[in-house]
Design a protein around this motif. Structure first.
Motif, short mmCIF file in Angstrom:
data_model
loop_
_atom_site.label_atom_id
_atom_site.label_comp_id
_atom_site.label_asym_id
_atom_site.label_seq_id
_atom_site.Cartn_x
_atom_site.Cartn_y
_atom_site.Cartn_z
N ALA A 41 -68.42 -111.42 9.03
CA ALA A 41 -69.64 -110.94 9.37
C ALA A 41 -69.41 -112.86 9.81
O ALA A 41 -68.32 -113.75 9.37
CB ALA A 41 -70.49 -112.10 8.92
N THR A 42 -70.14 -113.25 11.12
CA THR A 42 -70.40 -114.93 11.62
C THR A 42 -71.70 -115.48 10.76
O THR A 42 -72.40 -114.64 10.34
CB THR A 42 -70.69 -114.79 13.16
N LEU A 43 -72.21 -117.15 10.11
CA LEU A 43 -71.85 -117.43 9.56
C LEU A 43 -72.02 -118.46 10.27
O LEU A 43 -72.02 -119.67 11.36
CB LEU A 43 -71.59 -118.53 8.34
N ASP A 44 -73.83 -118.64 10.78
CA ASP A 44 -74.94 -119.64 11.05
C ASP A 44 -75.26 -120.58 10.15
O ASP A 44 -76.24 -120.31 9.73
CB ASP A 44 -76.00 -119.41 12.33
N LEU A 45 -74.99 -121.95 10.40
CA LEU A 45 -74.90 -122.50 9.44
C LEU A 45 -75.88 -124.38 9.49
O LEU A 45 -75.50 -124.32 11.20
CB LEU A 45 -73.58 -123.60 9.14
N PHE B 158 -69.10 -114.57 0.33
CA PHE B 158 -69.79 -114.13 0.44
C PHE B 158 -69.22 -112.56 0.43
O PHE B 158 -68.13 -112.27 0.81
CB PHE B 158 -70.47 -114.60 1.84
N ASP B 159 -70.65 -111.88 -0.08
CA ASP B 159 -69.74 -110.06 -0.86
C ASP B 159 -71.36 -109.61 -0.63
O ASP B 159 -72.48 -110.15 -0.77
CB ASP B 159 -69.85 -109.97 -2.11
N PHE B 160 -71.97 -109.65 0.77
CA PHE B 160 -73.44 -108.56 0.87
C PHE B 160 -73.53 -107.07 1.06
O PHE B 160 -74.74 -106.75 1.59
CB PHE B 160 -73.38 -108.75 3.00
N GLY C 73 -71.60 -107.59 9.40
CA GLY C 73 -70.49 -107.47 8.49
C GLY C 73 -70.62 -107.68 7.02
O GLY C 73 -71.86 -107.88 5.91
N ALA C 74 -69.26 -106.74 6.55
CA ALA C 74 -69.75 -107.13 4.79
C ALA C 74 -69.46 -107.86 3.56
O ALA C 74 -69.31 -108.41 3.04
CB ALA C 74 -68.63 -106.00 4.41
N THR C 75 -68.68 -108.86 4.81
CA THR C 75 -68.41 -110.90 3.38
C THR C 75 -68.07 -111.54 4.81
O THR C 75 -68.53 -111.82 5.96
CB THR C 75 -67.36 -110.08 3.52
N ALA C 76 -68.05 -112.67 4.71
CA ALA C 76 -67.61 -113.91 4.74
C ALA C 76 -66.81 -115.01 4.28
O ALA C 76 -67.43 -114.92 2.55
CB ALA C 76 -68.86 -114.40 5.25
N VAL C 77 -66.15 -115.98 4.15
CA VAL C 77 -66.05 -116.85 3.56
C VAL C 77 -66.47 -118.14 4.25
O VAL C 77 -66.55 -118.58 5.15
CB VAL C 77 -64.23 -116.99 3.62
N LEU C 78 -66.56 -119.52 3.75
CA LEU C 78 -67.44 -120.25 3.66
C LEU C 78 -66.46 -121.78 2.68
O LEU C 78 -66.23 -122.16 1.44
CB LEU C 78 -68.72 -120.93 3.11
N ALA C 79 -65.34 -122.12 3.48
CA ALA C 79 -64.04 -123.30 2.65
C ALA C 79 -64.59 -124.55 2.83
O ALA C 79 -65.03 -124.80 4.29
CB ALA C 79 -62.71 -122.95 3.46
N ALA C 80 -64.65 -125.56 2.24
CA ALA C 80 -64.94 -126.84 2.44
C ALA C 80 -63.63 -128.39 1.96
O ALA C 80 -63.71 -127.77 1.36
CB ALA C 80 -66.76 -127.12 1.58
N ARG C 81 -64.01 -128.75 2.85
CA ARG C 81 -62.89 -130.20 2.82
C ARG C 81 -63.58 -131.46 2.91
O ARG C 81 -64.64 -131.14 3.29
CB ARG C 81 -61.43 -130.41 3.13
N VAL C 82 -63.15 -132.13 1.59
CA VAL C 82 -64.07 -133.41 1.37
C VAL C 82 -62.93 -134.69 1.46
O VAL C 82 -62.89 -135.14 0.67
CB VAL C 82 -64.94 -133.80 0.08
N ALA D 291 -54.32 -107.04 1.02
CA ALA D 291 -54.97 -106.38 2.37
C ALA D 291 -56.36 -106.67 2.60
O ALA D 291 -56.58 -106.16 3.03
CB ALA D 291 -54.98 -104.25 1.72
N GLY D 292 -57.13 -107.32 1.73
CA GLY D 292 -58.52 -107.66 1.51
C GLY D 292 -59.24 -107.50 1.42
O GLY D 292 -59.20 -106.08 0.71
N GLU D 293 -60.89 -107.57 2.30
CA GLU D 293 -61.67 -107.03 2.21
C GLU D 293 -61.90 -105.86 3.16
O GLU D 293 -61.19 -105.86 3.09
CB GLU D 293 -63.02 -108.26 2.49
#
Length: 595
Positions: A573-577, A523-525, A495-504, A262-264
């Motif tokens: 949330a949207t993440l500005d990187l 992220f859990d804000f 937003g309450a949460t966000a995910v940052l997935a990385a691949r190299v 069900a998720g966040e």
């Protein structure tokens, strides 16, 4: 030497999830030529050991699955579900290695074996197993550390466990299935020595003795969690909330899975866990994971330190090397001479290739370790050994490198600063063409004789696919060996949460990139993460050589599906990187920077 006198040691071999007692049985020492090579009942029996294998509670016995396995009887009671095994509701159900249930099952069966065979040496017991059996092997070692006797049951022989050899195990099941990417617990130094580790090497749900509380609940490994649940329901029966015999209360596995799916939001401001997620977190940490067991400190204080040789896979997307590294670091912090060693290679669950040469070398190490400690585990300055990952060519014992701890495998650092900034919406990455092919389950199994590694020809990304950047060519060869991380400056919109997935990726001159490593951060804000700052995403790591002239590609997105569960867009949330950097530990005795 054990097995040459009037008594014999006992080893218990524990099967993986969805398998049965036949997994470690063989009619020869060679078995599959890899994971089971010189690590099976035939090998141990020939070297003077009694061997116990059994089908774990809740699973059916489907009989031999490989040509080298003997046709030993299932041993099922008439009331069990066909085709036999240990799937016997209401009590014979899968409890996922609860320390009050399956852990006690093994101890009871071992004691019954010792009663039946008086020439078993009751002070020379070992356990080993892969995956599901690897997680239990760690828990069994914790049980022995916490008690004078490993098995102390009324009317049965008392036994002492001297050695555990977990293969591709978990030590924090909550983190392994839902990694949050946050640093581990306090950095504890080995007695009398400065701390040599890094929080990246002990990432977890929390610090030891906390029941996994301290970091946010992570990102579910969707493909693996779903695949394991399907395998469990096909080859066995999950428990759905029996009040006993576990002391932590009911464990309704299907209901827990539905809540994860069900998720966040998983937490409320405070932060306070959603009741069901809190129940799952506490259970999977305190009752199913070795890292949180109080027995380690009890054992240290009492002079009980069972010897452990843990094997993990650089390319294992289910239980990556941090599962062994965190325990190595923790036990060495309790006593620098705790006899715990780790071997890491291209082995374990998918994406691993499991080359026979690597397994044969690792099993030889494990055998020497077992023989050295089975008559009584002894304090030792043990080490970490690493074998390289290759897409072609054999791996042998000569390829191994060693260090006194995981961080020490590297001598220098490779830093890549990537240009530009990006805004990652909650759906960024949803249409990524590389997402499915890089998934350990959806991408299909890899064999040591096949292509070997996940590849991609994409060098740019559409805005919907997140962020992709490629480094300048490497001026010299660089060998990654360790975990490494991606860092970036971030700012999150409401937003309450966000995910940052990385691949190299490793990009050769022809552009056919090879996946080297990946990682994820949640992220859990609601109380764990600030709305802006610097984020560090730990990678799973690898032992991989980037040749001169190759470039390194970095992908960042919020959605890397089906590997990870995407964030719920309603609360994300949207993440500005910006200021994105990749830092990799390398074998070379130098620091190299690319911009």
């Amino acid at each position: 030497m054990p097995g040459t006198g009037d008594t014999h040691p006992l080893i218990v071999l524990l099967h993986g999830f969805g398998n049965d007692k036949h997994e470690w049985e063989s009619t020869s020492d060679v078995a599959d030529g890899a994971d089971k090579y010189h690590w099976n009942n035939h090998w141990f029996a020939r070297h003077g050991y009694y061997v116990l294998t059994y089908t774990a509670r809740g699973f059916r016995d489907n009989g031999p699955r490989a040509s080298y396995q003997p046709s030993t009887p299932a041993g099922a009671a008439p009331t069990c579900l066909p085709p036999g095994g240990s799937a016997c509701p209401p009590t014979g159900t899968i409890r996922v290695k609860n320390k009050d249930v399956e852990i006690r099952d093994t101890q009871w069966l071992a004691a019954l074996t010792a009663l039946a065979y008086p020439d078993i040496n009751r002070n020379q017991v070992a356990v080993s197993g892969g995956s599901y059996g690897g997680g239990e092997s760690w828990l069994q070692a914790a049980a022995q550390a916490g008690s004078e006797y490993w098995s102390d049951l009324p009317g049965l022989p008392r036994l002492r466990l001297q050695v555990a050899v977990p293969k591709y195990p978990w030590t924090d099941l909550a983190y392994a299935l839902m990694p949050n990417g946050h640093p581990g617990g306090p950095s504890l130094a080995p007695v009398g020595e400065p701390y040599q580790g890094s929080d990246l090497y002990s990432s977890s749900q929390g610090a030891p003795d906390t029941l996994g509380i301290g970091n946010p609940i992570g990102v579910a490994k969707t493909s693996y969690v779903g695949g394991l649940y399907s395998l469990g329901t096909t080859n066995g029966v999950f428990d759905e909330g029996s009040p006993s015999p576990q002391s932590n209360g009911p464990e309704p596995f299907t209901a827990w899975l539905a809540r994860v799916d069900a998720g966040e939001p998983y937490t409320a401001p405070g932060p306070v866990d959603d009741p069901m997620m809190g129940q799952l977190r506490t259970a999977f940490s305190g009752w199913h994971s070795a890292y949180y067991q109080p027995g380690w400190r009890i054992g240290r204080d009492a002079g009980r330190m069972p010897a452990i040789f843990s094997v993990s896979g650089w390319t294992d997307d289910l239980f990556p090397p941090v599962e062994s590294f965190r325990m190595f670091t923790y036990l060495k912090s309790l006593d620098r001479d705790w006899p715990v060693a780790v071997a890491v290679g291209d082995v374990g669950h998918s994406r691993a290739q499991n080359p026979p040469g690597a397994w044969q070398a690792i099993n030889e190490q494990a055998w020497r370790f077992l023989q050295a400690n089975i008559a009584g585990s002894r304090p030792a300055r043990t080490s970490v050994t690493s074998y390289p990952t290759r897409c072609a060519g054999a791996t042998t014992a000569a390829d191994a490198i060693t260090a006194p701890n995981p961080v020490g495998l590297a001598n220098g650092k490779l830093t890549v600063d990537y240009k530009g900034s990006v805004s990652l919406a909650p759906i960024s990455g949803a249409t990524d063409p590389d997402a499915a092919v890089t998934d350990a389950v959806a991408g299909g199994n890899i064999t040591p004789t096949g292509a070997g590694c996940r590849t991609s020809t994409r060098l740019i990304a559409s805005p919907a696919d997140g962020y992709t950047a490629v480094s300048p060519p490497l001026p010299t060869e660089q060998t990654l060996v360790g975990i490494g991380h991606v860092q970036a400056r971030y700012a999150a919109t409401p937003g309450a949460t966000a995910v940052l997935a990385a691949r190299v990726w490793d990009v050769p001159p022809d552009g056919a990139a090879v996946l080297v490593s990946r990682g994820v951060y949640r992220f859990d804000f609601t109380g764990y993460d600030a709305r802006s700052g610097m984020v560090q995403v730990p990678l799973y790591g690898n032992h991989w050589t980037f040749p001169t002239g190759h470039r390194i590609r970095l992908d960042l997105a919020q959605v890397d599906q089906p590997t990870y569960r995407p964030p719920n867009t309603a609360v994300a949330a949207t993440l500005d990187l910006s200021a994105t950097r990749l830092e990799l530990p390398v074998r070379q005795v130098s620091n190299t920077s690319l911009r």
